[in-house]
Design a protein around this motif. Sequence first.
Motif, PDB file in Angstrom:
ATOM      1  N   LEU A 173       0.043   6.520  -6.978  1.00  0.00           N
ATOM      2  CA  LEU A 173      -1.257   5.904  -7.204  1.00  0.00           C
ATOM      3  C   LEU A 173      -2.202   6.201  -6.037  1.00  0.00           C
ATOM      4  CD1 LEU A 173       0.564   4.255  -9.221  1.00  0.00           C
ATOM      5  CD2 LEU A 173      -1.001   2.347  -8.811  1.00  0.00           C
ATOM      6  N   VAL A 174      -3.468   6.363  -6.365  1.00  0.00           N
ATOM      7  CA  VAL A 174      -4.506   6.405  -5.338  1.00  0.00           C
ATOM      8  C   VAL A 174      -4.934   4.966  -5.092  1.00  0.00           C
ATOM      9  CG1 VAL A 174      -6.808   7.228  -4.729  1.00  0.00           C
ATOM     10  CG2 VAL A 174      -5.266   8.691  -6.059  1.00  0.00           C
ATOM     11  N   VAL A 175      -4.687   4.477  -3.875  1.00  0.00           N
ATOM     12  CA  VAL A 175      -4.888   3.068  -3.557  1.00  0.00           C
ATOM     13  C   VAL A 175      -6.060   2.928  -2.593  1.00  0.00           C
ATOM     14  CG1 VAL A 175      -3.780   0.951  -2.766  1.00  0.00           C
ATOM     15  CG2 VAL A 175      -2.386   2.794  -3.729  1.00  0.00           C
ATOM     16  N   GLN A 176      -7.021   2.081  -2.949  1.00  0.00           N
ATOM     17  CA  GLN A 176      -8.155   1.803  -2.067  1.00  0.00           C
ATOM     18  C   GLN A 176      -7.946   0.458  -1.372  1.00  0.00           C
ATOM     19  OE1 GLN A 176     -11.028   3.507  -1.018  1.00  0.00           O
ATOM     20  NE2 GLN A 176     -10.918   1.765   0.399  1.00  0.00           N
ATOM     21  N   PRO A 177      -7.744   0.478  -0.044  1.00  0.00           N
ATOM     22  CA  PRO A 177      -7.555  -0.790   0.663  1.00  0.00           C
ATOM     23  C   PRO A 177      -8.880  -1.382   1.134  1.00  0.00           C
ATOM     24  CG  PRO A 177      -7.083   1.042   2.136  1.00  0.00           C
ATOM     25  CD  PRO A 177      -7.484   1.633   0.808  1.00  0.00           C
ATOM     26  N   PHE A 178      -8.916  -2.700   1.249  1.00  0.00           N
ATOM     27  CA  PHE A 178     -10.040  -3.439   1.809  1.00  0.00           C
ATOM     28  C   PHE A 178      -9.488  -4.548   2.695  1.00  0.00           C
ATOM     29  CE2 PHE A 178     -11.906  -1.865  -2.204  1.00  0.00           C
ATOM     30  CZ  PHE A 178     -13.094  -1.299  -1.738  1.00  0.00           C
ATOM     31  N   LYS A 179     -10.351  -5.061   3.563  1.00  0.00           N
ATOM     32  CA  LYS A 179     -10.031  -6.231   4.377  1.00  0.00           C
ATOM     33  C   LYS A 179     -11.125  -7.258   4.181  1.00  0.00           C
ATOM     34  CE  LYS A 179      -8.249  -8.927   7.557  1.00  0.00           C
ATOM     35  NZ  LYS A 179      -6.921  -9.539   7.478  1.00  0.00           N
ATOM     36  N   SER A 180     -10.746  -8.464   3.783  1.00  0.00           N
ATOM     37  CA  SER A 180     -11.717  -9.537   3.642  1.00  0.00           C
ATOM     38  C   SER A 180     -11.953 -10.176   4.999  1.00  0.00           C
ATOM     39  CB  SER A 180     -11.219 -10.587   2.642  1.00  0.00           C
ATOM     40  OG  SER A 180     -12.144 -11.660   2.550  1.00  0.00           O
ATOM     41  N   GLY A 181     -13.211 -10.239   5.419  1.00  0.00           N
ATOM     42  CA  GLY A 181     -13.538 -10.859   6.683  1.00  0.00           C
ATOM     43  C   GLY A 181     -13.728  -9.864   7.809  1.00  0.00           C
ATOM     44  N   PRO A 182     -14.085 -10.366   8.997  1.00  0.00           N
ATOM     45  CA  PRO A 182     -14.524  -9.512  10.102  1.00  0.00           C
ATOM     46  C   PRO A 182     -13.395  -9.054  11.017  1.00  0.00           C
ATOM     47  CG  PRO A 182     -14.911 -11.796  10.657  1.00  0.00           C
ATOM     48  CD  PRO A 182     -14.300 -11.804   9.288  1.00  0.00           C
ATOM     49  N   ASP A 183     -12.401  -8.399  10.479  1.00  0.00           N
ATOM     50  CA  ASP A 183     -11.279  -7.895  11.263  1.00  0.00           C
ATOM     51  C   ASP A 183     -11.451  -6.391  11.461  1.00  0.00           C
ATOM     52  OD1 ASP A 183      -8.546  -6.579  11.573  1.00  0.00           O
ATOM     53  OD2 ASP A 183      -7.978  -8.676  11.737  1.00  0.00           O
ATOM     54  N   TYR A 184     -11.376  -5.938  12.723  1.00  0.00           N
ATOM     55  CA  TYR A 184     -11.576  -4.517  12.989  1.00  0.00           C
ATOM     56  C   TYR A 184     -10.283  -3.808  13.381  1.00  0.00           C
ATOM     57  CZ  TYR A 184     -13.027  -7.543  16.872  1.00  0.00           C
ATOM     58  OH  TYR A 184     -13.140  -8.591  17.750  1.00  0.00           O
ATOM     59  N   ILE A 185      -9.133  -4.509  13.312  1.00  0.00           N
ATOM     60  CA  ILE A 185      -7.852  -3.889  13.649  1.00  0.00           C
ATOM     61  C   ILE A 185      -7.075  -3.521  12.383  1.00  0.00           C
ATOM     62  CG2 ILE A 185      -5.624  -4.238  14.784  1.00  0.00           C
ATOM     63  CD1 ILE A 185      -7.004  -6.023  16.803  1.00  0.00           C
ATOM     64  N   ASP A 186      -6.997  -4.444  11.423  1.00  0.00           N
ATOM     65  CA  ASP A 186      -6.204  -4.215  10.216  1.00  0.00           C
ATOM     66  C   ASP A 186      -6.598  -2.964   9.431  1.00  0.00           C
ATOM     67  OD1 ASP A 186      -4.723  -6.424  10.813  1.00  0.00           O
ATOM     68  OD2 ASP A 186      -5.562  -7.708   9.260  1.00  0.00           O
ATOM     69  N   LEU A 201       0.829  -1.207   0.000  1.00  0.00           N
ATOM     70  CA  LEU A 201       0.000   0.000   0.000  1.00  0.00           C
ATOM     71  C   LEU A 201       0.865   1.259   0.000  1.00  0.00           C
ATOM     72  CD1 LEU A 201      -2.768  -0.942   2.622  1.00  0.00           C
ATOM     73  CD2 LEU A 201      -3.032  -0.839   0.141  1.00  0.00           C
ATOM     74  N   ARG A 202       1.867   1.287   0.865  1.00  0.00           N
ATOM     75  CA  ARG A 202       2.710   2.487   0.954  1.00  0.00           C
ATOM     76  C   ARG A 202       3.549   2.666  -0.318  1.00  0.00           C
ATOM     77  NH1 ARG A 202       4.914   5.608   5.058  1.00  0.00           N
ATOM     78  NH2 ARG A 202       2.783   5.455   5.886  1.00  0.00           N
ATOM     79  N   ALA A 203       4.114   1.594  -0.840  1.00  0.00           N
ATOM     80  CA  ALA A 203       4.955   1.708  -2.036  1.00  0.00           C
ATOM     81  C   ALA A 203       4.157   2.224  -3.225  1.00  0.00           C
ATOM     82  CB  ALA A 203       5.598   0.366  -2.358  1.00  0.00           C
ATOM     83  N   LEU A 204       2.952   1.702  -3.430  1.00  0.00           N
ATOM     84  CA  LEU A 204       2.123   2.153  -4.543  1.00  0.00           C
ATOM     85  C   LEU A 204       1.696   3.604  -4.348  1.00  0.00           C
ATOM     86  CD1 LEU A 204      -0.110  -1.011  -5.120  1.00  0.00           C
ATOM     87  CD2 LEU A 204       1.849  -0.242  -6.486  1.00  0.00           C
ATOM     88  N   ALA A 205       1.384   3.980  -3.098  1.00  0.00           N
ATOM     89  CA  ALA A 205       1.029   5.372  -2.829  1.00  0.00           C
ATOM     90  C   ALA A 205       2.215   6.299  -3.081  1.00  0.00           C
ATOM     91  CB  ALA A 205       0.528   5.509  -1.398  1.00  0.00           C
ATOM     92  N   GLU A 206       3.415   5.850  -2.709  1.00  0.00           N
ATOM     93  CA  GLU A 206       4.618   6.646  -2.973  1.00  0.00           C
ATOM     94  C   GLU A 206       4.854   6.829  -4.468  1.00  0.00           C
ATOM     95  OE1 GLU A 206       7.303   5.423   0.964  1.00  0.00           O
ATOM     96  OE2 GLU A 206       7.602   4.402  -0.950  1.00  0.00           O
ATOM     97  N   ASP A 207       4.388   5.861  -5.266  1.00  0.00           N
ATOM     98  CA  ASP A 207       4.531   5.958  -6.720  1.00  0.00           C
ATOM     99  C   ASP A 207       3.459   6.838  -7.357  1.00  0.00           C
ATOM    100  OD1 ASP A 207       6.744   4.351  -6.656  1.00  0.00           O
ATOM    101  OD2 ASP A 207       5.706   2.519  -7.258  1.00  0.00           O
TER     102      ASP A 207
END
Length: 439
Positions: free
Chosen positions: A34-47, A26-32
């Motif tokens: 790019l506008v990066v949209q992150p997601f988390k698969s599943g019920p994790d509320y920390i990541d 995520l950070r490397a692509l943003a540094e390049d």
Amino acid sequence: MNMPPGLMISAPASGTGKTTVMLGLLRALAEDGLVVQPFKSGPDYIDPAFHRAACGRASYNLDSWAMGEGLLAAIGAEAQGADIAIAEGSMGLYDGVAGAGATGHGSSAETARRMGWPVVLVVDVSGQAQSAAATALGFARYAPDLPFAGVILNRVASPRHERLVRLGMEAAGIRVLGALPRRGDLKLPERHLGLVQAVEHPDLDRAIAEYAAFLRTHVDLAAIRDAAAGGLKTHPAAARLPLPPAQRIALAQDAAFSFAYPHMLEGWRRAGAEILPFSPLADEPPARDADLVWLPGGYPELHAGALAAATRFRAGLVRHAETRPVHGECGGYMALGAALIDKDGQRHAMAGLLGLVTSYEKRRMHLGYRRAVLQSPMPGHPPGAALRGHEFHYSTILEQPDAPLARVTDAEGAEVAETGSVRGRVSGTFFHLIAEDGA
């Protein structure tokens, strides 16, 4: 509406290093640029909080067990305006609810298939060489309709080790997108519910920058960008984020109460609700003009003494409950109870709005999806409403004298003892609400 192409970063199992890879990517692509949209698969509320720190854009959970097509589409639409979407899987790629098909309902594979995202598999190759290719080949062929982009080798011991692993991958026809040498200093700190919270990391931005530099050196970022594909092509008319349970919502937010799903809070805000944050650990009472007090999950068991001493907070809760609703989830539910027993066996008085007594001294893991049919109303939902959520805690119920809030079952339909409680205008559940059934 068209969505940007994306990828699913997954692994054969937990503990392979996919979160570190995700944050560095995520950070490397943003540094390049790019506008990066992150997601988390599943019920994790920390990541998701770590994802946001890595690329500066809010991350959202996608959960094919708890969410219907409309909500999945509404959350997927958060990728509008991004150049690429990157999702982090949970557990192993095909791990999901038992008895719901070959790949497991709610698995990262199912999320990737629905979104059309190819899978990048992070493979821990420590203790093996060419044999790692058999693992990767099995994952690539287990679901022939799931696009498979390739693998990132993790915890490579030496250049010779890397050569041997690559020989096996080449023989199996598996594309290697990168090889990460073993580095013990790249491990994120953890506690009993997973990673420490992002806000608690002593130097998170520096750590993520190091992950990005590490990936940039050892991973073919251009190949990863080229492998991205898919993305939802339509946005159903019924798609919407969850509606708020009240107009003015006092929301507990600090190190003891932080486990709120981003799509829930975003849905409340976009529907016009006003979120009024306050800190119980700082002994702040909820806003006097709030329509609802909502205590999310977190780590009250680590702060029981401070919460017991927070007299202004507790008095504010009691005052609010005389005329308006209060609801707690998991850790918030525990804080609404009569007492909490910490790991050392010391009993701490909580708010006393419910009779619940919980013990972290007598620990047992409670983990899994939950479906709840309400027997009494809870904020935003009438009796009879069916809700879907997820439960994950180690505390044990010692006393629960109040009326049950709901009939609660697990993902396979078996009843569970953690029914939640209701007393007057106060309610609580051990599950974290994700969506209405079918939403």
